[in-house]
Design an enzyme around this catalytic site. Sequence first.
Site, PDB file in Angstrom:
ATOM      1  N   ASP A  79      42.162  66.969  24.695  1.00 35.03           N
ATOM      2  CA  ASP A  79      42.235  65.544  25.025  1.00 35.03           C
ATOM      3  C   ASP A  79      40.842  64.933  24.955  1.00 35.03           C
ATOM      4  O   ASP A  79      39.835  65.633  24.845  1.00 35.03           O
ATOM      5  CB  ASP A  79      42.826  65.349  26.428  1.00 35.03           C
ATOM      6  CG  ASP A  79      43.353  63.938  26.664  1.00 35.03           C
ATOM      7  OD1 ASP A  79      43.290  63.109  25.739  1.00 35.03           O
ATOM      8  OD2 ASP A  79      43.813  63.670  27.791  1.00 35.03           O
ATOM      9  N   HIS A  81      38.481  61.422  26.620  1.00 31.85           N
ATOM     10  CA  HIS A  81      38.418  60.339  27.600  1.00 31.85           C
ATOM     11  C   HIS A  81      37.222  59.458  27.292  1.00 31.85           C
ATOM     12  O   HIS A  81      36.138  59.949  26.977  1.00 31.85           O
ATOM     13  CB  HIS A  81      38.279  60.878  29.027  1.00 31.85           C
ATOM     14  CG  HIS A  81      38.134  59.782  30.043  1.00 31.85           C
ATOM     15  ND1 HIS A  81      39.214  59.067  30.509  1.00 31.85           N
ATOM     16  CD2 HIS A  81      37.042  59.256  30.654  1.00 31.85           C
ATOM     17  CE1 HIS A  81      38.784  58.150  31.370  1.00 31.85           C
ATOM     18  NE2 HIS A  81      37.477  58.250  31.479  1.00 31.85           N
ATOM     19  N   ARG A 167      37.798  53.275  47.313  1.00 33.29           N
ATOM     20  CA  ARG A 167      36.472  53.031  46.731  1.00 33.29           C
ATOM     21  C   ARG A 167      36.342  51.587  46.274  1.00 33.29           C
ATOM     22  O   ARG A 167      35.292  50.966  46.406  1.00 33.29           O
ATOM     23  CB  ARG A 167      36.229  53.968  45.551  1.00 33.29           C
ATOM     24  CG  ARG A 167      35.948  55.406  45.931  1.00 33.29           C
ATOM     25  CD  ARG A 167      36.049  56.311  44.712  1.00 33.29           C
ATOM     26  NE  ARG A 167      35.176  55.876  43.640  1.00 33.29           N
ATOM     27  CZ  ARG A 167      35.426  56.066  42.350  1.00 33.29           C
ATOM     28  NH1 ARG A 167      36.558  56.672  41.963  1.00 33.29           N
ATOM     29  NH2 ARG A 167      34.572  55.660  41.431  1.00 33.29           N
ATOM     30  N   SER A 182      37.072  61.564  39.867  1.00 31.38           N
ATOM     31  CA  SER A 182      38.213  60.720  39.553  1.00 31.38           C
ATOM     32  C   SER A 182      38.667  60.920  38.107  1.00 31.38           C
ATOM     33  O   SER A 182      39.850  61.128  37.832  1.00 31.38           O
ATOM     34  CB  SER A 182      37.849  59.254  39.801  1.00 31.38           C
ATOM     35  OG  SER A 182      38.915  58.401  39.455  1.00 31.38           O
ATOM     36  N   LYS A 187      42.454  64.219  34.206  1.00 29.90           N
ATOM     37  CA  LYS A 187      42.473  64.857  32.889  1.00 29.90           C
ATOM     38  C   LYS A 187      42.787  66.345  32.998  1.00 29.90           C
ATOM     39  O   LYS A 187      43.596  66.888  32.239  1.00 29.90           O
ATOM     40  CB  LYS A 187      41.122  64.636  32.192  1.00 29.90           C
ATOM     41  CG  LYS A 187      40.946  63.239  31.633  1.00 29.90           C
ATOM     42  CD  LYS A 187      41.940  62.964  30.508  1.00 29.90           C
ATOM     43  CE  LYS A 187      41.815  61.594  29.919  1.00 29.90           C
ATOM     44  NZ  LYS A 187      42.812  61.339  28.851  1.00 29.90           N
TER      45      LYS A 187
END
Length: 431
Positions: A79, A81, A167, A182, A187
């Site tokens: 993957d 991000h 947050r 986070s 992921k």
Amino acid sequence: MDARAIIAKVRGNVTPTGAELAWFAKGLADRQVSDAQAGAFAMAVLLNGLGTEGRVSLTTAMRDSGDVLTWDLPGPVLDKHSTGGVGDTVSLILAPALAACGVYVPMISGRGLGHTGGTLDKMEAIPGVIAQIDTSRLRSITAEVGCAVVGATGRIAPADRRLYAIRDVTATVESIDLITASILSKKLAAGLGGLVLDVKLGSGAFMKTQTDATALARSLVDTAKGAGCPTAALITDMDQPLAPTLGNALEVATAMEVLAGNRAAAPRLHDLTVALGAELLTLAGIDAGADKIEQAIASGQAMERFARMVAALGGPPDMAEDWHTHLPKAPVVGEVPAPVGGYISAIDGEALGLAVVGMGGGRRVETDRIDPGVGLEQVVTLGTKVNRGDPLCVLHAADEDSAEVAARAVLASVTIGDMPDLQPLIRDTVA
């Protein structure tokens, strides 16, 4: 265990144990930890940090607070991000291109945040697409198509969802430790065998300086590796939009042009997709990754995978052939002319993104409805020479009033002057 004792440790610059952070994450998920305690923990982490070991422990604890997927597939599960920018639809091109290379991509994505567009919002600009699906559908689409660009279920990293909301209202969003945990908890809950990170740097990114971008990239890579996932990061230029379109349907149309083999429609978008894909394939031990990704796009195989994914998510079955017909369009279209001649010397990407949000292309608050058809097209690039009256972009708006406001925002976002020093697309690699 006691939340107060864990908070006191962080406040006193002592890193809690892995067991303590696991207990705290579970408490976030099942609400044994109060909002006040979660806010105090976040502030203590922001001020004092957790260190590398603590970041790994918090990330794995938040990952393990809900479902963690496992896979039995005949290829690597990988993957990507991005930390967020403007004009960035890499995910829509990279996921199907990787699938065409024999990789499986369960890409759990998010919605728009601030001035940046959200991958889920772009997917849902395609009529009929439902990107919020359950785990069983994620598994079946990933196995059958090779990729699924979807939203997280409520059972993926629930501790992160709770802490993220806190947050946001306690001025602790900027903590690199909490940003790292986070991003990675969600992921890594997808059961990845490799991850590549696109850390944006520049006017259209959250990270405005090389120092901040490098610190975040280093934290993400070290933490993901510490959690057992082979990972690398590219620090990439976001001093201008990655592609010449901003806005959900317009960005999907640009991605479709690239998938159709038209690199000229968005050369920076195409080239970054290839670079990120090559990095991922290298992590998986696959050679000549750049050639494989380029071939997957040029041959039409990536487009075929994308169209199958769209159909599996409820979208039109002929997306590959007829995307122009299916994508929504705004009723008011017009150019924004350059007020003077010269070179495009600076672009405030964040301001451009906010201009699109102001037209209804993003959310100011969570309950806002997005207009997928609005946005900017044919946005000028840095270093372009323009004459007075040449278009800086083409506006797509819902009405004349919002078009006028957006035009003023575009004019304020673009500086015309001397030829700028152009930065490379890929600023650095962190591995």
